[in-house]
Structure formats: C-alpha cells, structure tokens
Design an enzyme around this catalytic site. Sequence first.
Site, mmCIF file in Angstrom:
data_model
loop_
_atom_site.group_PDB
_atom_site.id
_atom_site.type_symbol
_atom_site.label_atom_id
_atom_site.label_comp_id
_atom_site.label_asym_id
_atom_site.label_seq_id
_atom_site.Cartn_x
_atom_site.Cartn_y
_atom_site.Cartn_z
ATOM 1 C CD GLU A 9 -2.813 -0.780 2.182
ATOM 2 O OE1 GLU A 9 -3.488 0.380 2.397
ATOM 3 O OE2 GLU A 9 -3.561 -1.819 2.757
ATOM 4 C CG ASP A 82 -1.787 -2.006 5.619
ATOM 5 O OD1 ASP A 82 -0.637 -2.225 5.235
ATOM 6 O OD2 ASP A 82 -2.126 -0.986 5.995
ATOM 7 C CG ASP A 84 -6.379 -3.932 7.536
ATOM 8 O OD1 ASP A 84 -6.643 -3.963 6.302
ATOM 9 O OD2 ASP A 84 -6.291 -2.800 8.397
ATOM 10 C CD GLU A 86 -11.130 -0.007 4.000
ATOM 11 O OE1 GLU A 86 -11.602 0.571 3.135
ATOM 12 O OE2 GLU A 86 -11.773 -0.363 5.132
ATOM 13 C CE1 TYR A 301 -1.700 -3.444 9.359
ATOM 14 C CE2 TYR A 301 -3.383 -4.453 10.622
ATOM 15 C CZ TYR A 301 -3.012 -3.571 9.432
ATOM 16 O OH TYR A 301 -3.831 -2.888 8.687
ATOM 17 N NE ARG A 303 -4.996 1.377 10.207
ATOM 18 C CZ ARG A 303 -3.752 1.817 9.731
ATOM 19 N NH1 ARG A 303 -2.986 0.730 9.167
ATOM 20 N NH2 ARG A 303 -3.244 2.994 9.173
ATOM 21 C CG HIS A 347 -4.185 -8.384 12.865
ATOM 22 N ND1 HIS A 347 -4.194 -8.993 11.761
ATOM 23 C CD2 HIS A 347 -5.193 -7.538 12.616
ATOM 24 C CE1 HIS A 347 -4.890 -8.860 10.816
ATOM 25 N NE2 HIS A 347 -5.442 -7.766 10.947
#
Length: 709
Positions: A9, A82, A84, A86, A301, A303, A347
């Site tokens: 990203e 990433d 997750d 999103e 990570y 989030r 996570h």
Amino acid sequence: MARPLIIVESPAKARTLERFLGRRFTIRASKGHLRDLPKSQLGVDVEHGFTPKYITIRGKGETLKELRESARKASRVYLATDPDREGEAISWHLAQVLGIPEDSPVRIVFHEVTPEAVNEALRQPRPIDADLVEAQKARRILDRLVGYELSPLLWRKVRRGLSAGRVQSAALRLIVGREEEIAAFTPRAYYTVSAVCEAGGAEFAAAYAGEGGGSGPLELDDRERAEEVAARLVAAGEGEVAEVRERQRRRRPAPPFTTSTLQQEASRRLGFSVRRTMSVVQQLYEGEEVPGEGRVGLVTYIRTDSSRVAEPARREAEAFIRATWGEAMAAGGGRRVKDAPQSQGAHEAIRPTSVARRPEDLRAVLRPDAYKLYRLIWERFVASQMADARYNVRTVLVRAAGAELYATASELVFPGFLTLYEEAREEGVSAEDGVGHLPPLRQGDRVRIVAAEAREHWTQPPPRFNEATLVKTLEELGIGRPSTYAPIIETLEGRGYVAKRERRLVPTELGRLVDAMLREHFPHIVDPEFTAAMESALDRVERGSEASERLLGDFYRDFHADVARADEAIGRVELPEEVTDVSCPECGRPMAVKHGRYGRFLACTGFPECRGSLPYQETTGARCPLCGREVVARRTRRGRTFYGCTGYPACTFTTWNRPAGRDCPRCGAFLVVRRRRGGEVLRCVREECGYEEAAGEAESAPAEGGRGA
C-alpha cells in the site's frame, strides 16, 4: 529475466521491502485505494442487490497505469496490502484492475515488516478472502447509504457542509449526552472523619469506619453527625487496636497494546492526539533506518483489537528479561491474555518486532515522536512478560469511644514489572496501591488520638470526554473499530460539532442541534446499542455467517422511509448566532461566527449597516498576560501559526510558542512549549518570570495532522 512483482500500500513499506527483497522482486505501492464509490452520486444500485459502482479515484490514473505496466512485465504478482479488512479489499480491487482471477493464490500477509515475516508469507500465498472483501464492501455501502441520505437532509434543513454518519453520529450522541449529564448534575455534600493517631512515638492517619463491622472509610450525609464523631474521638483521647490484618497482594502488568489502548495511553502519557499516534506508529510499522540493519519495521501490525502474543516473541522477551534483570523478574511459563469478547483476534498485539532493539539504542536515529512511541510500545510489551509486583498490605482497626477507625498501608516488597513500566491512570482515578506508614501494632495495643476533624466533600459531575476516554468508551460499547476513531474525532471537530477546551471535547450549539434532530427523527442512528449491533453484523459477514445483501436490505428499508418522513416533518432550522467577545474593527460592536463558502469567519453583528469582518481564530484556552483577554491561534500570510491577543490592535501581545494548556506556578501566566535539542520544555510566556520545567510527557500537547488509520 522477469521478476515477480509485490504490490504493497505505502511507498514507505515498499522502500523497506526493497532493502531485503529488491534483487529478487520488483516492489511497487498502490498508495492506498485505487477505486472507490463516486463522490458525485450514491454509487450503489439499491434496486439490484446493493451493487456498488466503483470508479478510479481522481489522481490515481498514473499509479494504476504504472502498476498495470509492472504486472505485465512480471513473472507473477503478489498482493501484499495490509493484513486487515481494508487491505483485503484493496487487494481485491487490484486483482480486478490487473485482470487477476479471484481464485489465484496471489495474496500474501505479514504482520511485521521483517525479512523473516515477509519470506514466510511468500512461501504461503493464498487466494483473496471473499468474506473479508464482502464485509468491507458492506461497511462502505452502509456508510454511503447513511451519509448520502442524511447529509443532504442536514444541508436542506440547517446548512451546507454538514454531515451525519453511522458511527460519527453515535459518537456525537455520547459527547452531547455527557454534557447533558453535567448540566443536570446537582452537587451533594458528604462528610468524612479523619484522625491522627500515635503509637510508639510514631503518628499515622486513620479514617472513621462506623460504629461496628467497618471495612473502610465511611461517608456521612450529616455534617452534625460527622462533627459529633470527631469531637467524641478527641474527647476520648485514646483507643485500642481491635484487629491487625496482614496479607500479600499481587499486581499483574497491563497486557501489550491493542490499537485503542495504544491510542489511550499515548494520549494520557505523551499528550498525543489519536491522529498523531496513528501517524507515528504507522511509520514505525512500515520501516525505519536501524544502524547495522538498514530499513526495517520496528513494530508489528498496528490495527488490532487483540492482546495475543506469538510464542516465539514471548520466548524472546522472557530470555531478554532473564538476561537483563535476572530469573526472578521473568513471569515464568509465559502469560496468556484473554481477549475481550468483541475482539476479532486476527492479529497479534502491537509489540516490537524484536526486543533486542532497545529504545535507547534507537534514540539517535528516530524522530522524537517516534522514539517516545516506540519506547512506550517496547516497555509495555516487555513489562507484560515480567513477574507480578508484590505488596505487603497491613490493615489496622482501632476502637475508640464506640467508633472504629480504619488505617491501611502497603509496602512494595518485590517490584516485578514496575521496574520498567507502570500504566498511566485516567484523570480522577486514584492509585490502587495503599500508601503511607503504620507503626508495628498488635491487637490490644493502646493508641493515642492526637487530633480528629470532620471534612466536607462534594460529589463531582462526570468529566467531559477527552480523546482517550472517548476512544475507551467507543471500544467498550462496540462502536466502530480502532482504525476509525481518529477520522471520527477529526470529522466531529471539522464539522464544528465539537470543540476542544483544555483537551476536553465539548459540543457546540451546532453539535447539540444536529444531535437533537437526529435523536428525534433517527433514534436508531444515534443509539450506541444499534451501532454496536451493526458492527457485530458486519463481523458476521466477515466470518461468512451472514449475507451482506440481507443486512443492507433490512437496514435500508426502514432508514429510507425515516429519511422521507423527516424531510416532510422538519422545517428550516435557524442556528442561534454565536457571538464572540471580539470587537468589530469598523464600529466596535461584538462580532459573531459565520459560515461561508471557505469555512468560518467573524462578521459584525451590526450587518448590514456594518460589513466589518475578520478571519476566524482558533481558541487556545490561554489568557493574555498583558490584558487578560483570550489568546487565539492566527496565521501569517505565509501560513505560519502564531498566537495573539483578541484585543488587537489595542493589545499587541503575540508569541510564536504554542500554549501548553497550563498556568505558570510562579506567576500565573500561561506556559508555552519550546523546542530544545534534547526535546521540549515548558516555559513561562513572561520572559521576566523565567520559570521553566521539563515537558513531562503528559504535558506535551501535540500538533494535529499526519496520516491516519
């Protein structure tokens, strides 16, 4: 020879990967989302299964062209966005625009940007997770439905530029509701009786605990009774030790950080805004230059709502603790942390990628903000794997004149994790560890009562939310996700719904009006329980146990009807004029806050007879040391911020230094933040005073900005 292509990203993460993969792979960055719903229209076909209409985001055409060219030349493509919901959606969009079949094993996931983690991920590519993508699409469509139907309603009824949202409006309801609680609060007086006792030549404090069976300090509603008890104790002059209890108490360390607990602790301890925290920790995750290693990700990570720690990381921390502090300081056998029920647990907790990278070793290469946050994460994680702190707690009950006095003290006998780290407390929350001193007493010993007095106290209203306590409440209620908290708070401020006063979130008149309108006509939208239930439903979509089309259909059917009814029922709302204490430079009359095409400005209340106007100025809560008027933030023509008195031109006070939100303990003027080579200091704005102190991390008020969640 063609090389495999890895798409991440962010350019920063791409640079980190290039350091240890660059010879074998081509690394490119999508720079976030490439496609989204159009801004100019709803972009969702509600008649045909809520099908989204995606378009290339304005300005991303060149990036998309470069990625297509790189993919055409590559031997194969890996999508490493990433790990997750999103990130999964971004990978899905990339696969769509690059013509990659959805069932191709192109998705790789790593939770730390290190050679070991990335190489392990490359050995285990998988297809894109359709359920994760569907959950992100459902959330995006749900938010679009709410925003694109409610926001225009507010434009028509109140004014343009306003917005409402599924999570945003529930957060506003919390802030307005807290303000209503404060306004409705009636203080109540209560009384305690404290005594000073003496035994064996040593004095100690004790509190009245009732007339029998007391287990701690007693609160009394009656002043006369409290004064009678104090007088009776003084008259008695002495008492007898009725009971001595001794026990050992253990205190466990706080678990490693989740996203929201990091946001809360960084706010309390470092004074960071939620946005600032996420911006800095993003840089730590994506990679920093480390002497002898090059560019490497320093934390896992960022989030996550889980406190789980991978076993290799736990073993590394335990070995480090034993080598640094000795065998007794390690928890032994490892700690297992139970996640909250709403945790997705996908996570690990936020932790350093290696505890061997000590904060002090990186201080010279990290920016001050990055160093402070890395130290916080490192210490919290290492402390979480250390032994419990142990206290000896002694409690004494003294009987005198028919009353019981209670005294307690605790002694730290083994510091354990407190050697390294102690969690900051919220404002108004007292320390859980008893302090003070008790002389060696035994049952039956005589105790002299030196003094006793009745003390009056008043109950306090609940405090206004600050960013940390709002984040904590949102998480506890299951509203939103930690990655959304920074944009939620920014939106509430940006729309003028809330303002910050001494770092507290206070609803404006506009915020109250919008909340009242939504509460009357859309009670479910502002209801925290409804918002939390929607979050749970989206989690079920992610797990594949609920269909997104059904979820969206059930919601939209009732919501669309509510919007139509509200449009008919609500007339045009006139906002009350917000008059300031700023005088018009043309005629001297007060000026009011107005809203124009380019945002807020000040206009004379004598309009249209007087057309005087001034730029809107951001309040700081500080008072001018020359005339006592308010000090506000202003900007030069080149955009540099300075701080000046609202009494200008009569008062010419200005300073380049940002007010720290505290008064000088020496002269009463306000303190400002000054930058020094070693960090920041707080100094009195009055140069002749000269007071200065180190900028305690909790005092360092941050500048807003930076990349968010």
